[in-house]
Design a protein around this motif. Structure first.
Motif, mmCIF file in Angstrom:
data_model
loop_
_atom_site.group_PDB
_atom_site.id
_atom_site.type_symbol
_atom_site.label_atom_id
_atom_site.label_comp_id
_atom_site.label_asym_id
_atom_site.label_seq_id
_atom_site.Cartn_x
_atom_site.Cartn_y
_atom_site.Cartn_z
ATOM 1 N N LEU A 60 49.139 48.874 40.279
ATOM 2 C CA LEU A 60 48.124 49.328 41.216
ATOM 3 C C LEU A 60 47.489 48.118 41.895
ATOM 4 O O LEU A 60 47.204 47.109 41.248
ATOM 5 N N GLY A 61 47.263 48.226 43.188
ATOM 6 C CA GLY A 61 46.498 47.213 43.898
ATOM 7 C C GLY A 61 45.041 47.623 43.867
ATOM 8 O O GLY A 61 44.711 48.745 44.237
ATOM 9 N N VAL A 62 44.166 46.722 43.424
ATOM 10 C CA VAL A 62 42.774 47.100 43.182
ATOM 11 C C VAL A 62 41.812 46.152 43.891
ATOM 12 O O VAL A 62 41.984 44.929 43.848
ATOM 13 N N VAL A 63 40.813 46.749 44.547
ATOM 14 C CA VAL A 63 39.701 45.970 45.091
ATOM 15 C C VAL A 63 38.419 46.540 44.499
ATOM 16 O O VAL A 63 38.053 47.683 44.784
ATOM 17 N N PHE A 64 37.763 45.736 43.647
ATOM 18 C CA PHE A 64 36.497 46.145 43.060
ATOM 19 C C PHE A 64 35.354 45.858 44.032
ATOM 20 O O PHE A 64 35.480 45.038 44.947
ATOM 21 N N GLN A 65 34.244 46.498 43.794
ATOM 22 C CA GLN A 65 33.053 46.286 44.611
ATOM 23 C C GLN A 65 32.650 44.811 44.617
ATOM 24 O O GLN A 65 32.182 44.281 45.613
ATOM 25 N N THR A 66 32.860 44.137 43.489
ATOM 26 C CA THR A 66 32.481 42.727 43.344
ATOM 27 C C THR A 66 33.539 41.761 43.891
ATOM 28 O O THR A 66 33.333 40.554 43.881
ATOM 29 N N LEU A 67 34.693 42.278 44.308
ATOM 30 C CA LEU A 67 35.822 41.531 44.902
ATOM 31 C C LEU A 67 36.541 40.639 43.886
ATOM 32 O O LEU A 67 37.754 40.559 43.866
ATOM 33 N N ILE B 37 41.488 42.333 49.792
ATOM 34 C CA ILE B 37 42.402 43.399 50.225
ATOM 35 C C ILE B 37 43.836 42.869 50.312
ATOM 36 O O ILE B 37 44.781 43.510 49.834
ATOM 37 N N ALA B 38 43.999 41.688 50.889
ATOM 38 C CA ALA B 38 45.332 41.097 50.998
ATOM 39 C C ALA B 38 45.921 40.819 49.620
ATOM 40 O O ALA B 38 47.105 41.058 49.376
ATOM 41 N N ARG B 39 45.101 40.334 48.703
ATOM 42 C CA ARG B 39 45.576 40.055 47.342
ATOM 43 C C ARG B 39 46.046 41.340 46.662
ATOM 44 O O ARG B 39 47.073 41.359 45.984
ATOM 45 N N ALA B 40 45.308 42.422 46.866
ATOM 46 C CA ALA B 40 45.687 43.703 46.255
ATOM 47 C C ALA B 40 47.009 44.208 46.797
ATOM 48 O O ALA B 40 47.794 44.830 46.071
ATOM 49 N N ILE B 41 47.282 43.953 48.060
ATOM 50 C CA ILE B 41 48.500 44.452 48.709
ATOM 51 C C ILE B 41 49.701 43.548 48.425
ATOM 52 O O ILE B 41 50.843 44.012 48.373
ATOM 53 N N MET B 42 49.464 42.255 48.193
ATOM 54 C CA MET B 42 50.558 41.294 48.020
ATOM 55 C C MET B 42 51.470 41.623 46.848
ATOM 56 O O MET B 42 52.657 41.308 46.860
ATOM 57 N N ILE C 39 50.845 52.201 52.301
ATOM 58 C CA ILE C 39 50.517 52.280 50.877
ATOM 59 C C ILE C 39 49.538 53.431 50.668
ATOM 60 O O ILE C 39 48.475 53.452 51.286
ATOM 61 N N PRO C 40 49.873 54.400 49.804
ATOM 62 C CA PRO C 40 48.905 55.448 49.514
ATOM 63 C C PRO C 40 47.653 54.838 48.909
ATOM 64 O O PRO C 40 47.734 53.951 48.049
ATOM 65 N N THR C 41 46.502 55.306 49.375
ATOM 66 C CA THR C 41 45.245 54.650 49.033
ATOM 67 C C THR C 41 44.209 55.646 48.534
ATOM 68 O O THR C 41 44.060 56.734 49.103
ATOM 69 N N LEU C 42 43.501 55.256 47.473
ATOM 70 C CA LEU C 42 42.343 56.003 46.991
ATOM 71 C C LEU C 42 41.113 55.147 47.247
ATOM 72 O O LEU C 42 40.999 54.039 46.737
#
Length: 216
Positions: A74-81, A141-146, A182-185
């Protein structure tokens, strides 16, 4: 489609109970609701950060609930980045590619594409510690997608930004999701996130999904 079943978590004074829930396999599913409604709990359970033995999460023939967190892809972006402050923006992004064993050639090409879409060329070599809020968010965001994730999960990703930066960030995120397919939640309490990004809205209150609306 991605189907979540029997997501149940009892915190004593608060319960999350979601018997069945569909996350789109294309576009953005928004989990929307006020603070304290259970959004973050759902997010953490899906990631495997909180136990939920009863849950089944079917995605393209795989039960993600049975996998350990790294295996879920899973690619994840937390609120705190949560960027590495001593690394440059580029190093932060490539770290995810190495962790997922993406080839160097593919990593370079994807980095170039993402840097163009997210307008990061001017600050790729700067340490994360000196980046602005909007720049840090684009790096996250880029890190999560990479890492070539199955799904992208975002938890209130715009909350730390001022209104002008939020508008720009929504537009850039929408563009990169459409390009990368990429499907996104997206977990949010902000109606403007819903208006700009949602293909489906799942409204959560008191730990239960009370309404689902498909927008496109």
């Amino acid at each position: 489609m991605s189907y979540v079943e029997n997501l149940r978590r009892d915190y004593g004074d608060f319960k999350v109970e979601i018997p069945q829930w569909e996350i789109l396999d294309e576009g953005v599913t928004v989990l929307w609701g006020p603070s304290g409604s259970g959004k973050t709990s759902v997010f953490r359970v899906l990631l495997g950060l909180e136990a939920c033995p009863s849950m089944k999460w079917s995605f393209q023939g795989v039960d993600l609930a049975k996998l350990k967190t790294p295996q879920k892809k899973l690619g994840v972006v937390f609120q705190t980045l949560d960027l590495f402050p001593h690394m440059t923006a580029k190093e932060n992004i490539l770290f995810a590619a190495r962790a997922r064993k993406v080839s160097e050639e593919k990593s370079r090409n994807r980095l170039k594409e993402l840097a163009s879409i997210l307008k990061m060329e001017s600050f790729l070599e700067r340490p994360a510690s000196v980046l602005s809020g909007g720049e840090r968010q684009r790096v996250a965001i880029a890190r999560a997608i990479m890492g070539e994730p199955r799904l992208l999960l975002l938890d209130e990703p715009f909350s730390a930004l001022d209104q002008e930066l939020r508008e720009e960030s929504r537009r850039l995120l929408k563009q990169v999701i459409e390009v990368e397919k990429i499907p996104t939640l997206l977990v949010t309490h902000d109606q403007k996130d819903v208006d700009m990004l949602a293909n489906k809205v799942s409204t959560i209150r008191n730990g239960k999904i009370v309404e689902e609306v498909r927008l496109s």
